[in-house]
Scaffold this motif. Structure first.
Motif, mmCIF file in Angstrom:
data_model
loop_
_atom_site.group_PDB
_atom_site.id
_atom_site.type_symbol
_atom_site.label_atom_id
_atom_site.label_comp_id
_atom_site.label_asym_id
_atom_site.label_seq_id
_atom_site.Cartn_x
_atom_site.Cartn_y
_atom_site.Cartn_z
ATOM 1 N N ALA A 28 0.784 -1.402 0.030
ATOM 2 C CA ALA A 28 0.109 0.031 0.139
ATOM 3 C C ALA A 28 0.877 1.361 0.015
ATOM 4 O O ALA A 28 0.321 2.345 -0.381
ATOM 5 C CB ALA A 28 -1.001 -0.167 1.064
ATOM 6 N N GLU A 31 0.650 3.186 -3.359
ATOM 7 C CA GLU A 31 -0.763 4.127 -3.293
ATOM 8 C C GLU A 31 -0.400 5.548 -2.701
ATOM 9 O O GLU A 31 -0.697 6.528 -3.453
ATOM 10 C CB GLU A 31 -1.868 3.425 -2.938
ATOM 11 C CG GLU A 31 -3.041 4.282 -2.929
ATOM 12 C CD GLU A 31 -4.496 3.518 -2.371
ATOM 13 O OE1 GLU A 31 -4.988 4.280 -1.674
ATOM 14 O OE2 GLU A 31 -4.353 2.401 -2.252
ATOM 15 N N THR A 64 -3.259 -1.280 -6.298
ATOM 16 C CA THR A 64 -4.072 -1.205 -5.247
ATOM 17 C C THR A 64 -5.681 -0.797 -5.833
ATOM 18 O O THR A 64 -6.638 -0.955 -5.186
ATOM 19 C CB THR A 64 -3.826 -0.121 -4.269
ATOM 20 O OG1 THR A 64 -4.065 1.113 -4.934
ATOM 21 C CG2 THR A 64 -2.362 -0.375 -3.503
ATOM 22 N N ARG A 66 -6.379 1.828 -7.126
ATOM 23 C CA ARG A 66 -6.731 3.174 -7.207
ATOM 24 C C ARG A 66 -5.378 3.923 -7.664
ATOM 25 O O ARG A 66 -4.330 3.562 -7.516
ATOM 26 C CB ARG A 66 -6.660 3.621 -5.651
ATOM 27 C CG ARG A 66 -7.883 3.123 -4.861
ATOM 28 C CD ARG A 66 -7.796 3.892 -3.542
ATOM 29 N NE ARG A 66 -9.018 3.427 -2.706
ATOM 30 C CZ ARG A 66 -9.296 3.293 -1.395
ATOM 31 N NH1 ARG A 66 -8.118 3.737 -0.734
ATOM 32 N NH2 ARG A 66 -10.078 2.976 -0.838
ATOM 33 N N GLU A 70 -10.744 2.060 -9.783
ATOM 34 C CA GLU A 70 -11.830 2.674 -8.771
ATOM 35 C C GLU A 70 -12.738 3.860 -9.722
ATOM 36 O O GLU A 70 -13.777 3.645 -9.655
ATOM 37 C CB GLU A 70 -11.110 3.493 -7.817
ATOM 38 C CG GLU A 70 -12.146 4.058 -6.796
ATOM 39 C CD GLU A 70 -11.337 4.557 -5.351
ATOM 40 O OE1 GLU A 70 -11.858 3.919 -4.535
ATOM 41 O OE2 GLU A 70 -10.701 5.321 -5.638
ATOM 42 N N ARG A 95 -10.440 -2.679 -1.781
ATOM 43 C CA ARG A 95 -10.604 -1.251 -2.114
ATOM 44 C C ARG A 95 -11.690 -0.997 -3.247
ATOM 45 O O ARG A 95 -12.240 0.132 -3.189
ATOM 46 C CB ARG A 95 -9.313 -0.472 -2.522
ATOM 47 C CG ARG A 95 -8.338 -0.280 -1.321
ATOM 48 C CD ARG A 95 -7.119 -0.137 -1.895
ATOM 49 N NE ARG A 95 -6.234 0.567 -0.946
ATOM 50 C CZ ARG A 95 -5.565 0.082 0.257
ATOM 51 N NH1 ARG A 95 -5.808 -1.168 0.424
ATOM 52 N NH2 ARG A 95 -4.828 0.691 1.077
#
Length: 229
Positions: A28, A31, A64, A66, A70, A95
């Motif tokens: 993460a 991100e 991730t 994003r 997303e 997510r």
């Protein structure tokens, strides 16, 4: 209508690849370091504004989830993300439940010629050996349906397996300079609609500024590969 691609075993390359090891370790943190990348967000805005409703989109190296998957899923598109990192796939599924994510190396995604209305490839191939990088660049146009759209980004540099320190990890990177990259994309039957180079400063103490190339392109709707207007 486009056909669904066939997927072989996801671990043909994935589990042992340097990119899998690298991004499993980063997780993460990636991100956070690359959040709010303005050129990436602009590319996604362009893609969302241009695609027909409910388009099928492949996100290569989905991370991730994003911002790419997303934002596209929120706009109503059918998004499939693939990533070589099991950690990234797990994060993305949590997510972005509105998209599908598979633990899969792009080199193992077979039989998907013409299967996608759009392909996103943001910094997806930098850890590949040169022969695999060139093969993946060559397949980008082939993956798209006629008239399909590509958004592509990478770090343009004439490097081949150069070892660097990046985000606190050792990484080997391979790329081409801008002119070579553009020639290779055009050679796949893509019409270049936009290209631009910018510099981004990741939010990470061990990572310096990156020069980044962004490209928007379209596969010719002409089956003979002629340019579209």
């Amino acid at each position: 209508m486009t056909s669904e691609p066939a997927h072989p075993s996801p671990l043909a390359h994935g589990a042992a690849s340097p990119a899998a090891v690298l991004f499993d370790a980063i997780g993460a943190t990636y991100e956070t370091a690359f959040a709010g990348l303005p050129e990436q967000l602009a590319a996604l805005d362009w893609l969302i504004d241009t695609l027909a409703p409910g388009s099928k989109v492949l996100d290569i190296g989905s991370g991730t989830g994003r911002p790419t998957a997303e934002r596209l899923a929120a706009a109503g598109h059918r998004v499939t993300g693939i990533d070589v990192s099991a950690t990234m796939v797990e994060l993305a599924r949590a997510r972005v439940p509105g998209a599908t994510f598979e633990h899969l190396d792009a080199r193992d995604l077979a039989d998907d010629a013409g299967a996608w209305d759009a392909v996103c490839a943001f910094f997806s191939f930098l850890q590949l050996p040169r022969v695999d990088l060139d093969a993946q660049l060559a397949r980008l146009g082939e993956r798209l349906a006629p008239g399909g759209l590509l958004v592509f980004a990478t770090v343009p540099a004439e490097v081949d397996g150069v070892e660097i320190e990046w985000m606190g990890q050792r990484a080997r990177v391979t790329s081409h300079g801008t002119d070579v990259l553009m020639d290779r994309l055009r050679a796949t039957g893509l019409e270049i609609l936009h290209q631009g180079v910018s510099v981004f400063h990741p939010n990470h103490p061990d990572t310096g500024p990156e020069e980044q190339l962004y490209v928007y392109a379209r596969r010719s709707a002409d089956p003979q590969g002629g340019a579209t207007d």
